[in-house]
Design an enzyme around this catalytic site. Structure first.
Site, short mmCIF file in Angstrom:
data_model
loop_
_atom_site.label_atom_id
_atom_site.label_comp_id
_atom_site.label_asym_id
_atom_site.label_seq_id
_atom_site.Cartn_x
_atom_site.Cartn_y
_atom_site.Cartn_z
N CYS A 91 -4.94 10.04 -3.02
CA CYS A 91 -6.10 9.41 -2.25
C CYS A 91 -6.01 8.53 -1.81
O CYS A 91 -6.17 7.65 -0.47
CB CYS A 91 -7.75 9.33 -3.01
N HIS A 358 -13.45 12.68 3.26
CA HIS A 358 -12.13 12.40 3.14
C HIS A 358 -10.72 13.31 3.00
O HIS A 358 -10.03 13.93 2.25
CB HIS A 358 -12.42 12.11 1.29
N CYS A 388 -9.81 4.26 -5.60
CA CYS A 388 -9.96 5.24 -6.52
C CYS A 388 -8.61 6.61 -5.91
O CYS A 388 -8.47 6.90 -5.42
CB CYS A 388 -10.88 6.18 -6.90
#
Length: 402
Positions: A91, A358, A388
């Site tokens: 991510c 996202h 994160c």
């Protein structure tokens, strides 16, 4: 050491990550390539002067395989001298692409680089590429690695965040994002996606639900109960955290990040390269980096990453005007705010991934643009983007307006 500056940051709107989503018809290379072309055209860039294009992508398989960055360079019609490289730090990939671009500039090995990312989650679904750290029991069991939804619920259980806390955070994210769109706060950075005939396919984020309330979220069932209880992941996590009697599952689709398609591009360079292109730097890159933390809880990296980068910059959290902490799950940001002791009115002030989605490898670049636009709108100085990252990692960049 040479200073690295952010010269501009653009993104596509986020399309729902399903076959009915607004961007599903656009292959990943053309999605990123269209954005690169728009960045060139809005500034009249001489692309022959670009040293590299670095794009994050979390699922670099199928149409996103074989160096999606170079494919995007071809799709954009950039000069043949422009190389491209794809990177993957889960991510954090889009932010790491910008970190790597900044490192090239600061080390004197490049003068003008584009960082960012692309992810078409409707065309190449999450987990398509697999990978041993999530599929090989000889790695997952000794390291107590569990799905991220279990980790998010573990954070909420361990630190006392309730379902009401998480839902209230999500409602506010939706409210802020809807207001930001209504007030035109994203107008500078969002580039509409067009088809081959130049017609607009999508101009606004599709995932925002500004009418979300506590009552509507209360109707949603927790998403990770079956994984935890029936598939044994709760028990695996509790081996690491035996002080807990169990894991309370509070996260669901409404207080977790949305699955969407999108791309981002951030132009980073020296002051001299900016002048040669007729550009003025918008922000200086103060510090950046990556940390790794305990892999079972996995999602607590944003705070230590921010602390480490701020220390390198000779700063602390009180020196930062605005933060963007990626809203992978509500508990991630709740924990970040508690550890750094920063109020919600300085964090994700225009909403985040719970509201807008996202797009994995693209999100970091998107957050940089959102942060920079808002610093300028409010006439503030310093900001931090932190995220994160799978496996317990955390990525960060600290910027300062010039």
């Amino acid at each position: 050491m040479t200073e690295a500056y952010i010269l501009d940051a653009v993104r596509t709107p986020r399309g729902r990550g399903r076959a009915s989503g607004g961007l599903h018809e656009v292959p990943s290379a053309r999605l990123a390539g269209g954005l690169l072309a728009a960045l060139r055209d809005r500034h009249g860039l001489d692309t022959s002067q670009l040293n590299d294009v670095i794009l994050g992508c979390v699922e670099p398989v199928q149409e996103q395989a074989a160096d999606i960055a170079k494919s995007a360079v071809f799709a954009a019609g950039y000069d043949q001298a422009v190389p491209g490289i794809q990177i993957n730090r889960f991510c954090g990939s889009g932010l790491e692409a910008c970190n790597f671009a900044s490192a090239l500039v600061k080390s004197g090995q490049a003068e003008l680089v584009i960082g960012g990312g692309v992810e078409s989650m409707s065309r190449v679904p999450m987990f398509t590429s697999g990978g041993p750290w999530i599929t090989d029991p000889q790695l997952t069991i000794p390291n107590r690695i569990v799905p991220q939804g279990i980790s998010a619920d573990l954070i909420s259980t361990l630190y006392g965040y309730s379902r009401q806390d998480a839902d209230a955070y999500a409602v506010e994210s939706q409210r802020r994002a809807a207001q930001a769109w209504r007030e035109g706060y994203f107008d500078r950075s969002v580039v509409p996606v067009r088809d081959l005939n130049g017609l607009v396919i999508l101009a606004r984020d599709e995932h925002v639900r500004g009418d979300t309330t506590m009552d509507t979220l209360a109707k949603l069932e927790p998403s990770f109960t079956a994984q935890g209880e029936k598939m044994g992941f709760d028990a695996l996590a509790l081996h690491r955290y035996p002080q807990l009697g169990g894991i309370e599952h509070i996260h669901h689709a409404g207080n977790s990040s949305g699955i969407v398609d999108g791309a981002s591009a951030v132009l980073i360079g020296t002051k001299e390269a900016a002048a040669a292109q007729g550009l003025k730097p918008r922000a200086r890159v103060r510090a950046f980096g990556t940390v790794s933390t305990e892999p079972t809880i996995m999602l607590t990296g944003p705070a230590p990453a921010a602390q480490a980068a701020l220390k390198r910059a000779g700063m602390n959290a009180r020196d930062v005007d605005l933060f963007e902490c990626n809203e992978a799950f509500a508990s991630v940001v709740l924990r970040f705010m508690e550890v750094l002791d920063v109020p919600h009115d300085r964090v994700n002030v225009n909403g985040g991934a719970i509201a807008m989605g996202h797009p994995l490898g693209a999100t970091g670049g998107m957050l940089l643009g959102t942060l920079l636009d808002e610093l300028e709108r409010r006439n503030l100085s310093t900001g931090v983007v932190t995220m994160c990252v799978g496996g317990g990692m955390g990525s960060v960049m600290v910027i300062e307006r010039v």
